[in-house]
Design a protein around this motif. Sequence first.
Motif, PDB file in Angstrom:
ATOM      1  N   LEU A 170       0.790  -1.261  -0.099  1.00 14.79           N
ATOM      2  CA  LEU A 170      -0.048  -0.081   0.010  1.00 14.79           C
ATOM      3  C   LEU A 170       0.950   1.372   0.116  1.00 14.79           C
ATOM      4  CD1 LEU A 170      -2.641  -1.184   2.777  1.00 14.79           C
ATOM      5  CD2 LEU A 170      -2.622  -1.402   0.252  1.00 14.79           C
ATOM      6  N   SER A 171       0.442   2.300  -0.519  1.00 16.04           N
ATOM      7  CA  SER A 171       1.207   3.536  -0.694  1.00 16.04           C
ATOM      8  C   SER A 171       0.768   4.266   0.931  1.00 16.04           C
ATOM      9  CB  SER A 171       0.571   4.649  -1.634  1.00 16.04           C
ATOM     10  OG  SER A 171      -0.876   4.961  -1.330  1.00 16.04           O
ATOM     11  N   SER A 172       1.738   5.095   1.343  1.00 18.41           N
ATOM     12  CA  SER A 172       1.465   5.659   2.699  1.00 18.41           C
ATOM     13  C   SER A 172       0.119   6.208   2.718  1.00 18.41           C
ATOM     14  CB  SER A 172       2.521   6.603   2.993  1.00 18.41           C
ATOM     15  OG  SER A 172       2.733   7.653   1.907  1.00 18.41           O
ATOM     16  N   THR A 173      -0.356   6.905   1.771  1.00 17.22           N
ATOM     17  CA  THR A 173      -1.652   7.558   1.732  1.00 17.22           C
ATOM     18  C   THR A 173      -2.777   6.320   1.840  1.00 17.22           C
ATOM     19  OG1 THR A 173      -0.785   9.272   0.114  1.00 17.22           O
ATOM     20  CG2 THR A 173      -3.312   8.919   0.443  1.00 17.22           C
ATOM     21  N   VAL A 174      -2.813   5.372   1.080  1.00 18.39           N
ATOM     22  CA  VAL A 174      -3.805   4.388   1.177  1.00 18.39           C
ATOM     23  C   VAL A 174      -3.809   3.648   2.647  1.00 18.39           C
ATOM     24  CG1 VAL A 174      -4.685   2.385   0.368  1.00 18.39           C
ATOM     25  CG2 VAL A 174      -3.984   4.063  -1.163  1.00 18.39           C
ATOM     26  N   ARG A 175      -2.527   3.569   3.291  1.00 21.07           N
ATOM     27  CA  ARG A 175      -2.281   2.883   4.384  1.00 21.07           C
ATOM     28  C   ARG A 175      -2.924   3.658   5.624  1.00 21.07           C
ATOM     29  NH1 ARG A 175       2.942   3.167   4.646  1.00 21.07           N
ATOM     30  NH2 ARG A 175       3.172   1.139   3.441  1.00 21.07           N
ATOM     31  N   GLN A 176      -2.626   5.153   5.349  1.00 17.85           N
ATOM     32  CA  GLN A 176      -3.292   6.089   6.410  1.00 17.85           C
ATOM     33  C   GLN A 176      -4.742   6.025   6.254  1.00 17.85           C
ATOM     34  OE1 GLN A 176      -1.180   9.737   5.334  1.00 17.85           O
ATOM     35  NE2 GLN A 176       0.464   9.057   6.536  1.00 17.85           N
ATOM     36  N   LYS A 177      -5.316   6.034   5.223  1.00 22.85           N
ATOM     37  CA  LYS A 177      -6.840   5.984   5.043  1.00 22.85           C
ATOM     38  C   LYS A 177      -7.349   4.824   5.755  1.00 22.85           C
ATOM     39  CE  LYS A 177      -7.116   9.265   1.183  1.00 22.85           C
ATOM     40  NZ  LYS A 177      -7.377   9.386  -0.257  1.00 22.85           N
ATOM     41  N   LEU A 178      -6.766   3.627   5.319  1.00 21.92           N
ATOM     42  CA  LEU A 178      -7.231   2.403   5.498  1.00 21.92           C
ATOM     43  C   LEU A 178      -7.023   2.199   7.131  1.00 21.92           C
ATOM     44  CD1 LEU A 178      -8.278  -0.220   4.177  1.00 21.92           C
ATOM     45  CD2 LEU A 178      -6.013  -1.147   4.161  1.00 21.92           C
ATOM     46  N   ALA A 179      -6.078   2.722   7.793  1.00 27.13           N
ATOM     47  CA  ALA A 179      -5.804   2.479   9.335  1.00 27.13           C
ATOM     48  C   ALA A 179      -6.983   3.264   9.826  1.00 27.13           C
ATOM     49  CB  ALA A 179      -4.651   2.780   9.445  1.00 27.13           C
ATOM     50  N   LYS A 180      -7.110   4.379   9.529  1.00 25.92           N
ATOM     51  CA  LYS A 180      -8.219   5.311  10.286  1.00 25.92           C
ATOM     52  C   LYS A 180      -9.584   4.627  10.024  1.00 25.92           C
ATOM     53  CE  LYS A 180      -9.814  10.102  10.085  1.00 25.92           C
ATOM     54  NZ  LYS A 180     -10.002  11.233   9.539  1.00 25.92           N
TER      55      LYS A 180
ATOM     56  N   LEU B 112     -10.387   1.690   9.514  1.00 24.49           N
ATOM     57  CA  LEU B 112     -10.469   0.298  10.206  1.00 24.49           C
ATOM     58  C   LEU B 112     -10.274   0.459  11.655  1.00 24.49           C
ATOM     59  CD1 LEU B 112      -8.434  -2.063   8.054  1.00 24.49           C
ATOM     60  CD2 LEU B 112     -11.014  -2.077   8.224  1.00 24.49           C
ATOM     61  N   LYS B 113     -10.069   1.741  12.067  1.00 24.79           N
ATOM     62  CA  LYS B 113      -9.795   2.174  13.445  1.00 24.79           C
ATOM     63  C   LYS B 113      -8.786   1.397  14.158  1.00 24.79           C
ATOM     64  CE  LYS B 113     -14.343   3.620  14.535  1.00 24.79           C
ATOM     65  NZ  LYS B 113     -15.789   3.609  15.285  1.00 24.79           N
ATOM     66  N   THR B 114      -7.692   1.341  13.594  1.00 24.98           N
ATOM     67  CA  THR B 114      -6.542   0.719  13.970  1.00 24.98           C
ATOM     68  C   THR B 114      -5.130   1.409  13.757  1.00 24.98           C
ATOM     69  OG1 THR B 114      -5.253  -1.430  13.689  1.00 24.98           O
ATOM     70  CG2 THR B 114      -6.060  -0.806  11.451  1.00 24.98           C
ATOM     71  N   SER B 115      -3.858   1.186  13.810  1.00 29.73           N
ATOM     72  CA  SER B 115      -2.699   1.765  13.773  1.00 29.73           C
ATOM     73  C   SER B 115      -2.171   1.379  12.363  1.00 29.73           C
ATOM     74  CB  SER B 115      -1.989   1.502  14.644  1.00 29.73           C
ATOM     75  OG  SER B 115      -1.200   0.173  14.760  1.00 29.73           O
ATOM     76  N   LEU B 116      -1.301   2.539  11.825  1.00 21.33           N
ATOM     77  CA  LEU B 116      -0.587   2.360  10.567  1.00 21.33           C
ATOM     78  C   LEU B 116       0.292   1.077  10.765  1.00 21.33           C
ATOM     79  CD1 LEU B 116       0.592   5.875   9.969  1.00 21.33           C
ATOM     80  CD2 LEU B 116      -0.961   4.541   8.596  1.00 21.33           C
ATOM     81  N   GLY B 117       0.991   0.844  12.068  1.00 21.95           N
ATOM     82  CA  GLY B 117       1.758  -0.287  12.409  1.00 21.95           C
ATOM     83  C   GLY B 117       0.932  -1.600  11.993  1.00 21.95           C
ATOM     84  N   GLU B 118      -0.060  -1.695  12.612  1.00 18.35           N
ATOM     85  CA  GLU B 118      -0.772  -2.797  12.473  1.00 18.35           C
ATOM     86  C   GLU B 118      -1.146  -3.219  10.848  1.00 18.35           C
ATOM     87  OE1 GLU B 118      -4.353  -5.386  14.711  1.00 18.35           O
ATOM     88  OE2 GLU B 118      -4.084  -3.321  14.862  1.00 18.35           O
ATOM     89  N   VAL B 119      -1.236  -2.065  10.174  1.00 17.30           N
ATOM     90  CA  VAL B 119      -1.773  -2.536   8.877  1.00 17.30           C
ATOM     91  C   VAL B 119      -0.469  -3.043   8.030  1.00 17.30           C
ATOM     92  CG1 VAL B 119      -2.393  -1.489   6.584  1.00 17.30           C
ATOM     93  CG2 VAL B 119      -3.685  -0.741   8.572  1.00 17.30           C
TER      94      VAL B 119
ATOM     95  N   ILE C 284       2.304  -4.236   9.209  1.00 18.11           N
ATOM     96  CA  ILE C 284       2.861  -5.634   9.461  1.00 18.11           C
ATOM     97  C   ILE C 284       2.243  -6.769   8.608  1.00 18.11           C
ATOM     98  CG2 ILE C 284       3.619  -5.329  11.878  1.00 18.11           C
ATOM     99  CD1 ILE C 284       1.179  -6.844  12.611  1.00 18.11           C
ATOM    100  N   TYR C 285       0.985  -6.342   7.839  1.00 16.43           N
ATOM    101  CA  TYR C 285       0.376  -7.621   7.167  1.00 16.43           C
ATOM    102  C   TYR C 285       0.935  -7.373   5.486  1.00 16.43           C
ATOM    103  CZ  TYR C 285      -2.109  -8.755  11.273  1.00 16.43           C
ATOM    104  OH  TYR C 285      -2.499  -9.135  12.588  1.00 16.43           O
ATOM    105  N   GLU C 286       1.646  -6.302   5.233  1.00 16.53           N
ATOM    106  CA  GLU C 286       1.934  -5.944   3.858  1.00 16.53           C
ATOM    107  C   GLU C 286       3.225  -6.713   3.547  1.00 16.53           C
ATOM    108  OE1 GLU C 286       1.798  -1.995   2.262  1.00 16.53           O
ATOM    109  OE2 GLU C 286       1.349  -1.590   4.407  1.00 16.53           O
ATOM    110  N   LYS C 287       3.378  -7.281   2.344  1.00 12.45           N
ATOM    111  CA  LYS C 287       4.768  -7.781   1.930  1.00 12.45           C
ATOM    112  C   LYS C 287       5.471  -6.476   1.660  1.00 12.45           C
ATOM    113  CE  LYS C 287       3.627 -12.173   0.063  1.00 12.45           C
ATOM    114  NZ  LYS C 287       3.603 -13.141  -0.868  1.00 12.45           N
ATOM    115  N   ASN C 288       6.646  -6.619   2.258  1.00 11.84           N
ATOM    116  CA  ASN C 288       7.331  -5.361   2.373  1.00 11.84           C
ATOM    117  C   ASN C 288       8.903  -5.490   2.343  1.00 11.84           C
ATOM    118  OD1 ASN C 288       8.024  -2.702   2.674  1.00 11.84           O
ATOM    119  ND2 ASN C 288       7.426  -2.715   4.859  1.00 11.84           N
TER     120      ASN C 288
END
Length: 146
Positions: A51-61, A63-70, A72-76
């Motif tokens: 995920l791009s950082s923008t998508v990751r931020q929007k998704l975390a918000k 899903l009511k979770t943290s950026l870090g939690e999102v 850790i599931y990405e292949k990185n």
Amino acid sequence: MQKEVKKYPTLAQFVSETREKLGLSQTGLAKRCNLTIDEIANIESGVELFLSSTVRQKLAKGLKTSLGEVKIYEKNEDFHFTNQGKADIDELKNLILENEGNKGFVLLCPVCRNKLITRVAKMYDLEDNLMLHPKARCSKCPFQIT
């Protein structure tokens, strides 16, 4: 230092199950995150692994979770290429642009030699000029061209 613990095997499963726990449909999550339904569907189907950082931020918000939690599931995995490798990437980009729409054309990943899934993103600059951006992701490993 606390060790990260993964509860889900994939980003797709994490997003899907977290969304369901919140009682949201894919459409509801897309609206909450200000993302398209296609973006949410691609994440939940496993098409999007990074995920791009923008998508990751929007998704975390959403899903009511943290950026870090999102994250850790990405292949990185980061790939570091030499100057020759960077030239090879530029050549791949040109081949993607030249063969847009050619269904029989197949490119191989420079990392693992599996099939690359390619597309050309069409965008417009501030002066309304069409800009073509070649994109590719490997069908097996984390390699991508964005």
